[in-house]
Design a protein around this motif. Sequence first.
Motif, PDB file in Angstrom:
ATOM      1  N   GLY A  79      35.660  46.073  48.268  1.00  0.00           N
ATOM      2  CA  GLY A  79      34.642  47.118  47.991  1.00  0.00           C
ATOM      3  C   GLY A  79      34.016  47.048  46.477  1.00  0.00           C
ATOM      4  N   TYR A  80      34.376  45.890  45.708  1.00  0.00           N
ATOM      5  CA  TYR A  80      33.899  45.727  44.278  1.00  0.00           C
ATOM      6  C   TYR A  80      32.377  45.106  44.671  1.00  0.00           C
ATOM      7  N   THR A  81      31.734  45.194  43.512  1.00  0.00           N
ATOM      8  CA  THR A  81      30.237  44.856  43.431  1.00  0.00           C
ATOM      9  C   THR A  81      30.003  44.145  42.374  1.00  0.00           C
ATOM     10  N   LYS A  82      31.139  43.916  41.175  1.00  0.00           N
ATOM     11  CA  LYS A  82      30.804  43.056  40.230  1.00  0.00           C
ATOM     12  C   LYS A  82      31.942  42.687  39.575  1.00  0.00           C
ATOM     13  N   LEU A  83      31.856  41.681  38.943  1.00  0.00           N
ATOM     14  CA  LEU A  83      32.831  41.148  37.787  1.00  0.00           C
ATOM     15  C   LEU A  83      32.378  40.633  36.462  1.00  0.00           C
ATOM     16  N   SER A  84      33.249  40.586  35.544  1.00  0.00           N
ATOM     17  CA  SER A  84      32.685  40.175  34.202  1.00  0.00           C
ATOM     18  C   SER A  84      33.557  38.634  33.879  1.00  0.00           C
TER      19      SER A  84
ATOM     20  N   ASN B 268      37.480  45.538  36.697  1.00  0.00           N
ATOM     21  CA  ASN B 268      38.180  46.898  36.269  1.00  0.00           C
ATOM     22  C   ASN B 268      38.981  47.320  37.469  1.00  0.00           C
ATOM     23  N   ARG B 269      40.570  47.503  37.220  1.00  0.00           N
ATOM     24  CA  ARG B 269      41.139  47.974  38.130  1.00  0.00           C
ATOM     25  C   ARG B 269      42.268  49.306  37.457  1.00  0.00           C
ATOM     26  N   GLN B 270      41.886  50.235  37.987  1.00  0.00           N
ATOM     27  CA  GLN B 270      42.593  51.347  37.299  1.00  0.00           C
ATOM     28  C   GLN B 270      42.370  51.505  35.923  1.00  0.00           C
ATOM     29  N   LYS B 271      41.261  51.432  35.611  1.00  0.00           N
ATOM     30  CA  LYS B 271      40.743  51.483  34.204  1.00  0.00           C
ATOM     31  C   LYS B 271      41.041  50.303  33.321  1.00  0.00           C
ATOM     32  N   LYS B 272      41.700  49.188  33.705  1.00  0.00           N
ATOM     33  CA  LYS B 272      42.280  48.162  33.026  1.00  0.00           C
ATOM     34  C   LYS B 272      41.799  46.890  33.687  1.00  0.00           C
ATOM     35  N   GLU B 273      41.529  45.899  32.473  1.00  0.00           N
ATOM     36  CA  GLU B 273      40.903  44.667  32.887  1.00  0.00           C
ATOM     37  C   GLU B 273      42.086  43.837  33.543  1.00  0.00           C
ATOM     38  N   THR B 274      41.747  43.131  34.799  1.00  0.00           N
ATOM     39  CA  THR B 274      42.814  42.432  35.645  1.00  0.00           C
ATOM     40  C   THR B 274      42.047  41.065  35.616  1.00  0.00           C
ATOM     41  N   VAL B 275      42.717  40.057  35.267  1.00  0.00           N
ATOM     42  CA  VAL B 275      41.994  38.491  35.329  1.00  0.00           C
ATOM     43  C   VAL B 275      42.424  38.091  36.721  1.00  0.00           C
TER      44      VAL B 275
END
Length: 230
Positions: free
Chosen positions: A169-174, A184-191
């Motif tokens: 369901g994700y549509t973007k990454l950084s 962003n997973r649960q308002k935290k950045e996950t590598v």
Amino acid sequence: MKRQAEESRNTNALQTVGLPYESERTSAEPPVSNPIIHQEILQEHQDEMMLRHIALRITDKLKSAYPHATWQWQSKPFLQNILQGSTVRIAVEEMAEFTHADITFDRFGRIHVEPMIIGSFAASPVSDDTDTESVEAAPEPPVVDVNVWYELIGQKALENIITELNTNGYTKLSIKENGDIVINRQKKETVQATLDAFPGKPYWEELITVLEENELKGKITGSSLQVSWI
């Protein structure tokens, strides 16, 4: 006397019919070189020069993505095999975790490189030397060919990650400046992964153009490059 007279008659007879006498045969000019052998030597030289030209093209391609890369033929190929589109394998160094690469040229003369890992190697030892006096100044960052970097490294890595994220369901990454791919997973950045030799920020505008050519959207957001696919 009789023998000398006989030799004299033989000489006169040979000269009469136009045949060379012994003294003339020994002073004859050396034979002309075989033109077929000469052509083979010339062809071998031309093939060797063409292989060197191909090797330089491979080097330029690898160093566009990995500036310190070096390589060698795993088994020196025949020029004709390369021209016919056969795959040639090379051993590489200074290309992140990759140890080999398959090289092919298409019918338009474009070079294609497929990096790979063959065998297992121990991790490089980490130096415990913390003497700041011995630390050398960092060299200037090398010039990066964004198109080559994307072809060799970025495209495959991003396609794999985007395919996986899209199913969830994700549509973007950084992408961070150090190459870390985060979501962003649960308002935290996950590598999620790290891109090797990720181009510096001065190249991001050019990278955005490359992404658009591959049906992705890019946008610079502070110290990150945002990539979206819907």
